[in-house]
Design an enzyme around this catalytic site. Structure first.
Site, mmCIF file in Angstrom:
data_model
loop_
_atom_site.group_PDB
_atom_site.id
_atom_site.type_symbol
_atom_site.label_atom_id
_atom_site.label_comp_id
_atom_site.label_asym_id
_atom_site.label_seq_id
_atom_site.Cartn_x
_atom_site.Cartn_y
_atom_site.Cartn_z
ATOM 1 N N TYR A 22 80.908 -8.411 42.183
ATOM 2 C CA TYR A 22 80.045 -8.052 43.310
ATOM 3 C C TYR A 22 78.661 -8.683 43.185
ATOM 4 C CZ TYR A 22 82.978 -4.171 45.119
ATOM 5 O OH TYR A 22 83.968 -3.406 45.680
ATOM 6 N N CYS B 67 78.924 1.575 38.948
ATOM 7 C CA CYS B 67 78.559 0.175 39.145
ATOM 8 C C CYS B 67 77.112 0.161 39.629
ATOM 9 C CB CYS B 67 79.481 -0.417 40.213
ATOM 10 S SG CYS B 67 79.059 -2.095 40.727
ATOM 11 N N ASN B 68 76.241 -0.473 38.846
ATOM 12 C CA ASN B 68 74.833 -0.520 39.249
ATOM 13 C C ASN B 68 74.636 -1.306 40.532
ATOM 14 O OD1 ASN B 68 74.843 -0.292 36.112
ATOM 15 N ND2 ASN B 68 72.845 0.425 36.756
ATOM 16 N N THR B 69 75.445 -2.357 40.698
ATOM 17 C CA THR B 69 75.287 -3.226 41.870
ATOM 18 C C THR B 69 75.648 -2.467 43.148
ATOM 19 O OG1 THR B 69 75.926 -5.039 40.413
ATOM 20 C CG2 THR B 69 75.904 -5.506 42.773
ATOM 21 N N CYS C 245 74.000 -3.000 34.015
ATOM 22 C CA CYS C 245 75.301 -3.322 34.609
ATOM 23 C C CYS C 245 76.340 -2.701 33.690
ATOM 24 C CB CYS C 245 75.496 -4.835 34.667
ATOM 25 S SG CYS C 245 77.186 -5.328 35.110
ATOM 26 N N HIS D 12 79.344 -3.390 33.120
ATOM 27 C CA HIS D 12 80.161 -4.349 32.356
ATOM 28 C C HIS D 12 79.517 -4.734 31.014
ATOM 29 C CE1 HIS D 12 82.406 -5.125 36.102
ATOM 30 N NE2 HIS D 12 83.278 -5.773 35.372
HETATM 31 N N1 DGL Z 1 79.773 -3.390 36.944
HETATM 32 C C1 DGL Z 1 78.873 -3.772 37.944
HETATM 33 C C2 DGL Z 1 77.461 -3.269 37.721
HETATM 34 O O1 DGL Z 1 77.295 -2.289 37.051
HETATM 35 C C3 DGL Z 1 78.955 -5.027 38.723
HETATM 36 C C4 DGL Z 1 79.580 -6.251 38.195
HETATM 37 C C5 DGL Z 1 79.885 -7.265 39.274
HETATM 38 O O2 DGL Z 1 80.898 -7.064 39.943
HETATM 39 O O3 DGL Z 1 79.122 -8.233 39.450
HETATM 40 O O4 DGL Z 1 76.523 -3.813 38.218
#
Ligand code: DGL
EC number: 5.1.1.3
Length: 266
Positions: A39, A70-72, A186, A188
């Protein structure tokens, strides 16, 4: 009813992993929007659209609360989701306040800096700007987007030469001796705690926002009397399709096992 966790991919497993330790008698759903990950390089409109559809799906599957792990997606969509859906929607918040509070407690660290790493969308979003504006009164926070870490994580690549080279080349743009902590903005990025530990000076703390999110989830569930006493279970979905293949479930278990190894690295 069930507690749902949503992420673009497998980063949100790091938040689920902690919730599984704290909520032993709940049924969970985990949704990775595998068709659309990452994302962090998409438009806000696309992210809002994907996230809304996924939450709708999870509510149809019996979710009593949804964690946007998910932070995004939180940065882009949390206000719209809360306005649209009538159940608790819990988001992520990078641990910037914790980083600043911790360094204020140590006189030698008062003037050190904090490095926040995230996706590009989170890095330029209003939500992060507002948070930093609120808590970073001495202007000590720097923000670095690291989108490739999301791709590495999805490929189950956490400590390869390529990962090390990428992190080294990005992090060494900063004079790390001036920093007291690195904030994982993030979900991930939790998979890389050991690799980050190898690169960062030992005094730099690694902070994530998972505990804050799980605490918030529990207090919302308690406040609404929604805590249940079931046998703990998790159902996994990749973009609305239930994951049933044995090899894919084995892979998800490997990710959760890696998170076991990362949990005490700080
Ligand atoms: N896990 C996601 C986050 O916390 C987003 C990763 C992605 O899809 O770019 O921002």
């Amino acid at each position: 009813m069930k507690i749902a966790f949503f992420d673009s991919g497998l980063g949100g497993l790091s938040v689920l992993h902690l919730a599984l330790k704290r909520l032993k008698n709940e049924e969970f759903l985990y949704y990775a929007d595998k068709d659309n990950v990452p994302y962090g390089l998409k438009s806000r409109e696309e992210i809002l659209n994907f996230t809304t559809k996924s939450v709708e799906f999870l509510i149809k599957q019996g979710a009593k609360a949804v964690v946007i792990a998910c932070n995004t997606a939180t940065s882009v969509a949390i206000n719209e989701l809360r306005a649209k859906f009538n159940i608790p929607i819990i988001g992520m918040e990078p641990a910037v306040k914790k980083a600043i509070d911790l360094q204020q407690e140590i006189p030698d660290e008062n003037d050190l800096r904090v490095l926040l790493i995230s996706t590009p969308v989170t890095a330029v979003g209003k939500k992060l700007k507002d948070l930093i504006g609120r808590v970073d009164t001495n202007h000590l926070v720097d923000v670095l987007p690291l989108p490739k870490l999301v791709e590495f994580a999805e490929k189950e690549e956490f400590a390869s030469i390529d990962v090390l080279e990428y992190l080294n080349s990005e992090l060494l743009k900063f004079n790390l001796t001036n920093y007291s902590s690195i904030v994982l903005g993030c979900t991930h990025f939790n998979y890389f705690k050991d690799t980050l530990r190898r690169i960062l000076p030992s005094n730099i703390k690694i902070l994530d926002g998972n505990e804050g999110t799980v605490n918030k989830l529990i207090s919302e569930l308690e406040g609404l009397n929604l805590i249940e006493n079931n046998k703990q279970s998790v159902e996994f979905f990749y973009s609305s399709k239930q994951v049933s293949s044995g090899s894919e479930i084995t892979k998800l278990k490997r990710y959760l096992k890696r998170l076991d190894e990362m949990i005490d690295i700080a």
